[in-house]
Design a protein around this motif. Structure first.
Motif, PDB file in Angstrom:
ATOM      1  N   SER A  72       0.904  -1.143   0.014  1.00 14.89           N
ATOM      2  CA  SER A  72      -0.067   0.124  -0.171  1.00 14.89           C
ATOM      3  C   SER A  72       0.594   1.194   0.050  1.00 14.89           C
ATOM      4  O   SER A  72       0.373   2.061  -0.746  1.00 14.89           O
ATOM      5  CB  SER A  72      -0.722   0.054   1.087  1.00 14.89           C
ATOM      6  N   VAL A  73       1.839   1.312   0.841  1.00 14.40           N
ATOM      7  CA  VAL A  73       2.835   2.633   0.949  1.00 14.40           C
ATOM      8  C   VAL A  73       3.420   2.573  -0.419  1.00 14.40           C
ATOM      9  O   VAL A  73       3.615   4.069  -0.819  1.00 14.40           O
ATOM     10  CB  VAL A  73       3.767   2.239   2.137  1.00 14.40           C
ATOM     11  N   GLY A  74       3.826   1.634  -1.093  1.00  8.70           N
ATOM     12  CA  GLY A  74       4.379   1.779  -2.245  1.00  8.70           C
ATOM     13  C   GLY A  74       3.424   2.458  -3.329  1.00  8.70           C
ATOM     14  O   GLY A  74       4.212   3.217  -4.025  1.00  8.70           O
ATOM     15  N   ARG A  75       2.438   1.765  -3.246  1.00 13.32           N
ATOM     16  CA  ARG A  75       0.969   2.414  -4.273  1.00 13.32           C
ATOM     17  C   ARG A  75       1.108   3.906  -3.941  1.00 13.32           C
ATOM     18  O   ARG A  75       0.770   4.863  -4.918  1.00 13.32           O
ATOM     19  CB  ARG A  75       0.028   1.717  -4.295  1.00 13.32           C
ATOM     20  N   MET A  76       1.099   4.380  -2.603  1.00 17.05           N
ATOM     21  CA  MET A  76       0.933   5.759  -2.272  1.00 17.05           C
ATOM     22  C   MET A  76       1.859   6.737  -2.858  1.00 17.05           C
ATOM     23  O   MET A  76       1.570   7.557  -3.336  1.00 17.05           O
ATOM     24  CB  MET A  76       0.707   5.933  -0.922  1.00 17.05           C
ATOM     25  N   ARG A  77       2.924   6.174  -2.625  1.00 15.18           N
ATOM     26  CA  ARG A  77       4.080   6.926  -3.133  1.00 15.18           C
ATOM     27  C   ARG A  77       4.274   6.972  -4.731  1.00 15.18           C
ATOM     28  O   ARG A  77       4.726   8.046  -5.262  1.00 15.18           O
ATOM     29  CB  ARG A  77       5.663   6.348  -2.538  1.00 15.18           C
ATOM     30  N   ALA A  78       3.964   5.874  -5.420  1.00 12.73           N
ATOM     31  CA  ALA A  78       3.926   5.900  -6.680  1.00 12.73           C
ATOM     32  C   ALA A  78       2.960   6.945  -7.190  1.00 12.73           C
ATOM     33  O   ALA A  78       2.918   7.598  -8.533  1.00 12.73           O
ATOM     34  CB  ALA A  78       3.603   4.619  -7.238  1.00 12.73           C
ATOM     35  N   GLY A 115       2.353   9.737  -5.699  1.00 13.37           N
ATOM     36  CA  GLY A 115       2.710  11.068  -5.539  1.00 13.37           C
ATOM     37  C   GLY A 115       2.524  11.509  -4.145  1.00 13.37           C
ATOM     38  O   GLY A 115       2.425  12.719  -3.821  1.00 13.37           O
ATOM     39  N   ALA A 116       1.947  10.686  -3.242  1.00 10.07           N
ATOM     40  CA  ALA A 116       1.416  10.877  -1.925  1.00 10.07           C
ATOM     41  C   ALA A 116       2.655  10.314  -0.860  1.00 10.07           C
ATOM     42  O   ALA A 116       3.341   9.473  -1.049  1.00 10.07           O
ATOM     43  CB  ALA A 116       0.352  10.009  -1.618  1.00 10.07           C
ATOM     44  N   ASP A 117       2.738  11.253   0.029  1.00  9.79           N
ATOM     45  CA  ASP A 117       3.718  11.062   1.099  1.00  9.79           C
ATOM     46  C   ASP A 117       2.834  10.412   2.415  1.00  9.79           C
ATOM     47  O   ASP A 117       2.644  11.153   3.079  1.00  9.79           O
ATOM     48  CB  ASP A 117       4.392  12.156   1.429  1.00  9.79           C
ATOM     49  N   PRO A 118       2.758   9.308   2.649  1.00 13.00           N
ATOM     50  CA  PRO A 118       2.039   8.593   3.848  1.00 13.00           C
ATOM     51  C   PRO A 118       2.358   8.919   4.964  1.00 13.00           C
ATOM     52  O   PRO A 118       1.657   9.165   5.833  1.00 13.00           O
ATOM     53  CB  PRO A 118       2.319   6.937   3.710  1.00 13.00           C
ATOM     54  N   ARG A 119       3.712   9.256   5.178  1.00 11.46           N
ATOM     55  CA  ARG A 119       4.003   9.869   6.672  1.00 11.46           C
ATOM     56  C   ARG A 119       3.434  11.224   6.945  1.00 11.46           C
ATOM     57  O   ARG A 119       3.004  11.548   7.829  1.00 11.46           O
ATOM     58  CB  ARG A 119       5.517   9.826   6.832  1.00 11.46           C
ATOM     59  N   ALA A 120       3.636  12.006   5.814  1.00 10.84           N
ATOM     60  CA  ALA A 120       3.105  13.314   5.673  1.00 10.84           C
ATOM     61  C   ALA A 120       1.543  13.397   6.003  1.00 10.84           C
ATOM     62  O   ALA A 120       0.818  14.092   6.864  1.00 10.84           O
ATOM     63  CB  ALA A 120       3.526  14.013   4.650  1.00 10.84           C
ATOM     64  N   HIS A 121       0.832  12.511   5.313  1.00  6.85           N
ATOM     65  CA  HIS A 121      -0.625  12.429   5.477  1.00  6.85           C
ATOM     66  C   HIS A 121      -0.938  12.141   6.875  1.00  6.85           C
ATOM     67  O   HIS A 121      -1.997  12.550   7.351  1.00  6.85           O
ATOM     68  CB  HIS A 121      -1.075  11.337   4.272  1.00  6.85           C
ATOM     69  N   LEU A 122      -0.139  11.060   7.475  1.00  4.04           N
ATOM     70  CA  LEU A 122      -0.646  10.387   8.807  1.00  4.04           C
ATOM     71  C   LEU A 122      -0.158  11.539   9.696  1.00  4.04           C
ATOM     72  O   LEU A 122      -1.125  11.796  10.446  1.00  4.04           O
ATOM     73  CB  LEU A 122       0.285   9.150   9.164  1.00  4.04           C
ATOM     74  N   ALA A 123       0.842  12.439   9.439  1.00  5.56           N
ATOM     75  CA  ALA A 123       1.085  13.572  10.496  1.00  5.56           C
ATOM     76  C   ALA A 123      -0.093  14.667  10.525  1.00  5.56           C
ATOM     77  O   ALA A 123      -0.240  15.258  11.725  1.00  5.56           O
ATOM     78  CB  ALA A 123       2.602  14.201  10.099  1.00  5.56           C
ATOM     79  N   ARG A 124      -0.865  14.838   9.588  1.00  4.66           N
ATOM     80  CA  ARG A 124      -1.782  15.858   9.477  1.00  4.66           C
ATOM     81  C   ARG A 124      -3.094  15.199   9.330  1.00  4.66           C
ATOM     82  O   ARG A 124      -4.157  15.838   8.811  1.00  4.66           O
ATOM     83  CB  ARG A 124      -1.780  16.723   8.463  1.00  4.66           C
ATOM     84  N   HIS A 125      -3.379  14.037   9.830  1.00  2.55           N
ATOM     85  CA  HIS A 125      -4.643  13.506   9.975  1.00  2.55           C
ATOM     86  C   HIS A 125      -5.338  13.469   8.487  1.00  2.55           C
ATOM     87  O   HIS A 125      -6.623  13.724   8.650  1.00  2.55           O
ATOM     88  CB  HIS A 125      -5.473  14.031  11.023  1.00  2.55           C
ATOM     89  N   ASP A 126      -4.839  13.003   7.432  1.00  2.00           N
ATOM     90  CA  ASP A 126      -5.262  13.156   6.297  1.00  2.00           C
ATOM     91  C   ASP A 126      -5.199  11.708   5.473  1.00  2.00           C
ATOM     92  O   ASP A 126      -4.672  11.438   4.593  1.00  2.00           O
ATOM     93  CB  ASP A 126      -4.351  14.008   5.566  1.00  2.00           C
ATOM     94  N   ALA A 127      -5.582  10.672   6.302  1.00  2.00           N
ATOM     95  CA  ALA A 127      -5.572   9.249   5.860  1.00  2.00           C
ATOM     96  C   ALA A 127      -6.509   8.885   4.658  1.00  2.00           C
ATOM     97  O   ALA A 127      -5.873   8.085   3.676  1.00  2.00           O
ATOM     98  CB  ALA A 127      -5.844   8.192   6.942  1.00  2.00           C
ATOM     99  N   ALA A 176      -4.548   9.741   1.436  1.00  2.00           N
ATOM    100  CA  ALA A 176      -3.366   8.777   1.163  1.00  2.00           C
ATOM    101  C   ALA A 176      -3.924   7.558   0.403  1.00  2.00           C
ATOM    102  O   ALA A 176      -3.655   6.978  -0.349  1.00  2.00           O
ATOM    103  CB  ALA A 176      -2.513   8.223   2.540  1.00  2.00           C
ATOM    104  N   PHE A 177      -5.000   7.148   1.114  1.00  2.00           N
ATOM    105  CA  PHE A 177      -5.791   5.848   0.460  1.00  2.00           C
ATOM    106  C   PHE A 177      -6.432   6.271  -0.908  1.00  2.00           C
ATOM    107  O   PHE A 177      -6.625   5.112  -1.582  1.00  2.00           O
ATOM    108  CB  PHE A 177      -6.804   5.139   1.507  1.00  2.00           C
TER     109      PHE A 177
END
Length: 423
Positions: free
Chosen positions: A374-380, A382-394, A397-398
């Motif tokens: 999942s994390v690889g698909r997010m990054r592919a 253009g999403a940064d999953p850790r940044a999305h988690l930090a700002r409560h933007d799950a 990301a999904f």
């Protein structure tokens, strides 16, 4: 083992959990005895219209009443009026709905029966600020509670002391009629007094406890609310009040029953199931990491459980929001994004986290799926999953990885549903 498609399998477990909390079957098993006088139906929550429609089908005699559901699609009822208001932040429609419920139970006698159909979400749907406070004050309280990170039980202790309808006050208004409460529980531990802040079910939590919770979680509330909480006028009815003596309370559906149904469905598919708990609370991202650690241990070391297995859990996690820069999503999506980051690159783990009412937080998804890629698909994407988690933007990301789970409103609500398949 027969080959399975992980997402289809996980979806089937969610569906089994929801079916186990079906209002019709649950109410049929708990119909009250007929009264000599009138039968009045009141209620509130995300499952209110479905419960009302079910009760109408099951109750052969005359009845009347009002229930309050959230804005959106509702079940059609012939004799029970369905009002709608906002969730999770109260609105003006909710204010009118609370007044309508209180008026509906006025002037009853001891020969009358009030059937209260209560489900999760009713706290926001029934704003009823005490004298001297406004809807804006109650909205401010609700926003502070949602952002505080407090567990639902603590939130509802505060809510019931800032209301004219919660904490048993609706049942008190119906006295001397007999009140039978049928409750679909969405709270860890299934205390019916905490579901929708207990409009018909008082509990022993005190005004002093409410003040302590406000202080413990550093909630910033309007001055008028703080003044109200400092006065005896805020005290909620005690369950020892004789007005409640003849009443009945039945929890007719819960996370425990739904998780057992999901476990049974898994075993029918040839996968062993382990229920971790139906009452998990805590910060969503922390609970996500805990589940990820356990899943990795099973996947990589074969302990403490032997794969293939599906780990099931329920309860209600929380999301503590600090600052004004936050995105979209809810507690289940945040749980799963945290888990996805911690299982990144691990094969053989597939997970689903969803709210059993079909709506997780602010958007139209119930939750999301995650696996080791999942994390690889997010990054592919253009999403940064850790940044999305930090700002409560799950949610974002999904959405980027096309992993959102959108079953639509389910008509029930027994809180969080989490299933982690390890093969």
């Amino acid at each position: 083992m027969v080959p399975i498609e992980p997402r289809r399998f996980l979806t089937s477990l969610f569906e089994a959990a929801v079916i186990a909390a079906d209002p019709y079957a649950a109410i049929r098993a708990h119909l009250p005895t007929r009264p000599k006088g009138r039968t009045i139906v009141v209620g509130a929550g995300k499952a209110a219209s479905q419960m009302a429609a079910a009760f109408e089908r099951l109750w052969g005699g005359p009845l009347e009443g009002i229930v309050v559901a959230r804005h959106g699609p509702v079940e059609n009822c012939e004799r029970i009026k369905v009002l709608q208001s906002a969730h999770p932040v109260p609105d003006e429609a909710g204010l009118g709905a609370s007044t309508a419920l209180l008026e509906q139970v006025e002037g009853l006698t001891e020969d009358d029966l009030v059937v209260a159909l209560i489900s999760g979400g009713g706290s926001a749907l029934l704003p009823a600020p005490p004298n001297g406070l406004t809807l804006e004050d109650e909205v401010a309280v609700n926003r502070a509670l949602l952002a505080s990170g407090a567990p639902i039980s603590a939130m509802n202790v505060v809510r019931k002391h800032v209301s004219r309808i919660k904490g048993g006050r609706l049942a008190l208004a119906a006295w001397p009629a007999r009140v039978v409460s049928l409750v679909v529980s969405d709270v860890p531990g299934d205390n019916p007094a905490f579901v929708a802040s207990g409009p018909t079910v008082p509990d022993l939590s005190s005004l002093e406890e409410a003040r302590e919770i406000v202080a413990r979680y550093a909630m910033i509330l309007p001055e008028r609310v703080m003044a109200h909480l400092s006065s005896d006028a805020a005290r909620a009815p005690s369950p020892d009040d004789p007005a409640f003596a003849g009443n009945e309370v039945h929890v007719i559906a819960s996370a425990s029953v739904s998780l057992e149904a999901a476990a049974a469905r898994a075993r029918e598919s040839g996968i062993e199931a382990m229920i971790l708990s139906d009452a998990i609370e805590g910060e969503a991202r922390d609970i996500g990491r805990m589940h990820a650690a356990l899943a990795r241990e099973v996947a990589l070391r074969g302990r403490p459980f032997t794969k293939p297995i599906v780990l099931l859990s329920g309860g209600e996690t929380t999301v503590t929001i600090s600052g004004k820069d936050y995105g979209k999503g809810g507690r289940n999506s945040e749980f799963l994004l945290s888990l996805a980051l911690d299982i990144d690159g691990v094969t053989g783990i597939d997970a689903l986290a969803a709210d059993t009412d079909g709506i997780d937080g602010s958007e139209n998804n119930a939750g999301a799926f995650a696996d080791g890629k999942s994390v690889g698909r997010m990054r592919a994407a253009g999403a940064d999953p850790r940044a999305h988690l930090a700002r409560h933007d799950a949610w974002s990301a999904f959405a980027a990885s096309d992993d959102l789970f959108v079953p639509g409103p389910t008509g029930t609500n027994v809180n969080d549903f989490r299933a982690i398949l390890i093969r």
